[in-house]
Design a protein around this motif. Structure first.
Motif, PDB file in Angstrom:
ATOM      1  N   GLY A 120      44.642  80.258  46.960  1.00  0.00           N
ATOM      2  CA  GLY A 120      43.437  79.277  46.923  1.00  0.00           C
ATOM      3  C   GLY A 120      42.648  79.214  48.361  1.00  0.00           C
ATOM      4  N   VAL A 121      43.301  80.064  49.377  1.00  0.00           N
ATOM      5  CA  VAL A 121      42.624  79.841  50.739  1.00  0.00           C
ATOM      6  C   VAL A 121      41.269  80.419  50.702  1.00  0.00           C
ATOM      7  CG1 VAL A 121      42.991  80.346  53.168  1.00  0.00           C
ATOM      8  CG2 VAL A 121      44.975  80.052  51.624  1.00  0.00           C
ATOM      9  N   ILE A 122      41.091  81.464  49.823  1.00  0.00           N
ATOM     10  CA  ILE A 122      39.874  82.059  49.656  1.00  0.00           C
ATOM     11  C   ILE A 122      39.644  82.072  48.130  1.00  0.00           C
ATOM     12  CG2 ILE A 122      38.531  84.278  49.943  1.00  0.00           C
ATOM     13  CD1 ILE A 122      40.294  85.081  52.316  1.00  0.00           C
ATOM     14  N   ASP A 123      38.356  81.423  47.787  1.00  0.00           N
ATOM     15  CA  ASP A 123      37.852  81.663  46.618  1.00  0.00           C
ATOM     16  C   ASP A 123      37.208  82.948  46.403  1.00  0.00           C
ATOM     17  OD1 ASP A 123      36.118  81.249  44.493  1.00  0.00           O
ATOM     18  OD2 ASP A 123      36.493  79.281  44.380  1.00  0.00           O
ATOM     19  N   ALA A 124      37.856  83.697  45.918  1.00  0.00           N
ATOM     20  CA  ALA A 124      37.381  85.365  45.599  1.00  0.00           C
ATOM     21  C   ALA A 124      35.882  85.245  45.017  1.00  0.00           C
ATOM     22  CB  ALA A 124      38.256  86.064  44.950  1.00  0.00           C
ATOM     23  N   THR A 125      35.560  84.452  44.199  1.00  0.00           N
ATOM     24  CA  THR A 125      34.107  84.601  43.579  1.00  0.00           C
ATOM     25  C   THR A 125      33.228  83.938  44.505  1.00  0.00           C
ATOM     26  OG1 THR A 125      35.277  83.957  41.379  1.00  0.00           O
ATOM     27  CG2 THR A 125      32.798  83.389  41.449  1.00  0.00           C
ATOM     28  N   LYS A 126      33.458  83.028  45.160  1.00  0.00           N
ATOM     29  CA  LYS A 126      32.376  82.438  46.463  1.00  0.00           C
ATOM     30  C   LYS A 126      32.130  83.614  47.367  1.00  0.00           C
ATOM     31  CE  LYS A 126      33.210  77.350  45.367  1.00  0.00           C
ATOM     32  NZ  LYS A 126      33.916  76.304  46.106  1.00  0.00           N
ATOM     33  N   THR A 158      38.130  74.323  60.734  1.00  0.00           N
ATOM     34  CA  THR A 158      38.572  73.787  59.666  1.00  0.00           C
ATOM     35  C   THR A 158      37.419  73.491  58.828  1.00  0.00           C
ATOM     36  OG1 THR A 158      38.852  71.895  60.739  1.00  0.00           O
ATOM     37  CG2 THR A 158      40.887  73.147  60.467  1.00  0.00           C
ATOM     38  N   GLY A 159      36.535  72.632  59.122  1.00  0.00           N
ATOM     39  CA  GLY A 159      35.321  72.096  58.740  1.00  0.00           C
ATOM     40  C   GLY A 159      34.359  73.143  58.083  1.00  0.00           C
ATOM     41  N   GLY A 160      34.406  74.333  59.007  1.00  0.00           N
ATOM     42  CA  GLY A 160      33.514  75.446  58.710  1.00  0.00           C
ATOM     43  C   GLY A 160      34.282  76.286  57.653  1.00  0.00           C
ATOM     44  N   TRP A 161      35.173  76.095  57.276  1.00  0.00           N
ATOM     45  CA  TRP A 161      35.826  77.231  56.113  1.00  0.00           C
ATOM     46  C   TRP A 161      35.403  76.460  54.872  1.00  0.00           C
ATOM     47  CZ3 TRP A 161      36.759  81.961  56.227  1.00  0.00           C
ATOM     48  CH2 TRP A 161      37.723  82.627  54.979  1.00  0.00           C
ATOM     49  N   THR A 162      34.453  76.898  54.180  1.00  0.00           N
ATOM     50  CA  THR A 162      33.814  76.257  53.113  1.00  0.00           C
ATOM     51  C   THR A 162      34.043  76.952  51.779  1.00  0.00           C
ATOM     52  OG1 THR A 162      31.815  77.135  53.250  1.00  0.00           O
ATOM     53  CG2 THR A 162      32.129  74.941  54.134  1.00  0.00           C
ATOM     54  N   ILE A 163      34.738  78.024  51.827  1.00  0.00           N
ATOM     55  CA  ILE A 163      35.099  78.634  50.475  1.00  0.00           C
ATOM     56  C   ILE A 163      36.373  78.919  50.115  1.00  0.00           C
ATOM     57  CG2 ILE A 163      33.157  80.364  50.886  1.00  0.00           C
ATOM     58  CD1 ILE A 163      35.074  82.329  51.843  1.00  0.00           C
ATOM     59  N   ALA A 164      37.189  77.530  50.452  1.00  0.00           N
ATOM     60  CA  ALA A 164      38.564  77.431  49.919  1.00  0.00           C
ATOM     61  C   ALA A 164      38.699  76.794  48.535  1.00  0.00           C
ATOM     62  CB  ALA A 164      39.245  76.789  50.849  1.00  0.00           C
ATOM     63  N   LYS A 165      39.453  76.841  47.766  1.00  0.00           N
ATOM     64  CA  LYS A 165      39.665  76.213  46.492  1.00  0.00           C
ATOM     65  C   LYS A 165      40.062  74.881  46.737  1.00  0.00           C
ATOM     66  CE  LYS A 165      39.852  80.072  43.031  1.00  0.00           C
ATOM     67  NZ  LYS A 165      40.733  80.279  42.005  1.00  0.00           N
ATOM     68  N   GLY A 166      39.493  73.748  46.618  1.00  0.00           N
ATOM     69  CA  GLY A 166      40.107  72.426  47.065  1.00  0.00           C
ATOM     70  C   GLY A 166      39.749  72.219  48.448  1.00  0.00           C
ATOM     71  N   ASN A 167      40.339  71.136  48.824  1.00  0.00           N
ATOM     72  CA  ASN A 167      40.035  70.708  50.426  1.00  0.00           C
ATOM     73  C   ASN A 167      40.613  71.622  51.324  1.00  0.00           C
ATOM     74  OD1 ASN A 167      40.464  69.041  52.977  1.00  0.00           O
ATOM     75  ND2 ASN A 167      39.736  67.499  51.967  1.00  0.00           N
ATOM     76  N   VAL A 168      40.006  72.098  52.371  1.00  0.00           N
ATOM     77  CA  VAL A 168      40.500  73.117  53.331  1.00  0.00           C
ATOM     78  C   VAL A 168      41.544  72.518  53.906  1.00  0.00           C
ATOM     79  CG1 VAL A 168      39.162  72.151  55.214  1.00  0.00           C
ATOM     80  CG2 VAL A 168      39.757  74.580  55.063  1.00  0.00           C
ATOM     81  N   MET A 169      41.892  71.150  54.188  1.00  0.00           N
ATOM     82  CA  MET A 169      43.181  70.806  54.807  1.00  0.00           C
ATOM     83  C   MET A 169      44.434  70.854  53.875  1.00  0.00           C
ATOM     84  SD  MET A 169      42.265  70.288  57.819  1.00  0.00           S
ATOM     85  CE  MET A 169      43.605  69.804  58.304  1.00  0.00           C
ATOM     86  N   ASP A 170      44.123  71.124  52.636  1.00  0.00           N
ATOM     87  CA  ASP A 170      45.377  71.215  51.751  1.00  0.00           C
ATOM     88  C   ASP A 170      45.725  72.676  51.774  1.00  0.00           C
ATOM     89  OD1 ASP A 170      44.721  68.931  50.514  1.00  0.00           O
ATOM     90  OD2 ASP A 170      43.618  69.883  48.612  1.00  0.00           O
ATOM     91  N   HIS A 171      45.263  73.571  52.941  1.00  0.00           N
ATOM     92  CA  HIS A 171      45.606  74.731  53.149  1.00  0.00           C
ATOM     93  C   HIS A 171      46.052  74.974  54.396  1.00  0.00           C
ATOM     94  CE1 HIS A 171      44.418  76.144  49.115  1.00  0.00           C
ATOM     95  NE2 HIS A 171      43.297  75.697  49.311  1.00  0.00           N
ATOM     96  N   TYR A 172      45.695  74.164  55.166  1.00  0.00           N
ATOM     97  CA  TYR A 172      46.004  73.994  56.758  1.00  0.00           C
ATOM     98  C   TYR A 172      47.386  74.187  57.167  1.00  0.00           C
ATOM     99  CZ  TYR A 172      45.526  72.728  61.738  1.00  0.00           C
ATOM    100  OH  TYR A 172      45.809  72.670  63.182  1.00  0.00           O
TER     101      TYR A 172
END
Length: 338
Positions: free
Chosen positions: A81-87, A159-173
């Motif tokens: 979910g780090v990358i939302d492939a569709t987006k 972190t804030g610039g990565w807008t294509i993760a699934k969910g909150n980006v900090m859930d993947h940090y």
């Protein structure tokens, strides 16, 4: 009567003198500048050739093969979910730039070594940005990014610039153990990351507050995990930084050339250090370069959506997702966001 004859005689002589002076001025004006212009044209032509030769060394048109195997890391980033492939795909497809190469790097299972080129540098930047952000590493957890003085890791462009993760980006940090590093390999990443700077700011890769820093951290981690030597890590980092910041490194290469040092003979660790590659160091170098190289675009601090980029005038992207596509020369650098 005699005075009248003298006047008649002096008048044509005077006219002849005036005509001669005018003729000399005309000849000087038209002939002189032509010779000078020809000289300038020749000099300019030689400079263009020199810049072209320099670009071949700094930014090889055939690209540079990185000494790491990408494998299925793109697929793992999508599954986590780090990358939302569709987006992610949609950003490129709307520009018509989602190639088979991009698809394989994102979803493939058996990718080999990555080749970075002028055309795909932005896409490679985005992949390593995602990897560097997500892979669990103590540099992200105990380094400058987590220093309370800066208000929290979630407040940076990386972190804030990565807008294509699934969910909150900090859930993947620093949450996904995508690769394993031995203590020795981690120590190597820590050492090298402290010595690599980037022209967009004054921070080292050990403080990856923008996409370039986070992507470089990911690249260093992957190289260390695959047993790449320290010297090859420095050399690879310089080659990659050049593709991400082409104008800056063409200028640095011009500076070194003026000092009599060929780009192939520079010391990568020195070029990547604060005195050359930080924003402050680069500014001092650039101020000493008399003949500026042709401008090319780089990849800014944001998602880069790639696309073929035509030299010589290409701009950089800002600290956010960059949607790329064919780039007309020149364009402004984008800011720290989409």
């Amino acid at each position: 009567m005699e005075n009248e004859n003298q006047k008649k005689y002096y008048r044509p002589v005077t006219n002849l003198l005036v005509f001669s002076v005018v003729l000399v001025i005309i000849l000087f004006y038209f002939v002189g500048p032509k010779t000078s212009l020809s000289s300038k044209t020749n000099t300019f032509g030689q400079e263009k050739v020199a810049v072209s030769d320099l670009e071949k060394k700094v930014l090889p048109t055939e690209g540079v093969t990185l000494p790491v195997i990408w494998g299925d890391l793109g697929s793992k980033l999508v599954d986590a979910g780090v990358i939302d492939a569709t987006k992610f795909k949609a950003l490129y497809e709307q520009k018509g730039t989602f190639t088979d190469e991009y698809k394989n790097l994102l979803l493939g299972q058996d990718n080999g070594k990555i080749k970075i080129t002028n055309e795909n540098a932005g896409y490679i930047l985005n992949l390593f940005w995602a990897f560097g952000l997500a892979n669990k590493n103590p540099i992200l957890e105990t380094g400058e990014m987590s220093d309370p003085r800066y208000g929290g890791a979630e407040n940076f462009a990386s972190t804030g610039g990565w807008t294509i993760a699934k969910g909150n980006v900090m859930d993947h940090y620093s949450k996904h153990k995508l690769i394993n590093l031995t203590p020795q390999q981690q120590a190597l990443v820590d050492k090298v990351s402290r010595g690599i700077f980037r022209p967009c700011c004054g921070n080292s890769t050990h403080f990856p507050d923008c996409n370039h820093g986070m992507a470089m951290l990911g690249l260093l981690e992957l190289m260390a995990s695959q047993g790449i030597s320290e010297q090859d890590m420095w050399s690879t980092a310089l080659a990659v930084n050049a593709y991400w910041f082409p104008n800056n490194y063409l200028t640095i290469a011009t500076y070194m050339k003026d000092k009599g040092v060929d780009w192939r003979d520079v010391k990568p660790q020195e070029m990547l250090g604060f005195d050359y590659s930080s924003s402050q160091g680069y500014a001092k170098i650039a101020s000493q370069v008399v003949s500026s190289p042709a401008q090319r675009s780089g990849n800014g601090c944001g998602l880069d959506l790639g696309g073929a980029v035509s030299p010589p005038a290409r701009s950089g992207s800002g600290c956010g997702l960059d949607s790329g596509g064919a780039v007309p020369p020149p364009r402004q650098q984008n800011g720290c966001g989409l």
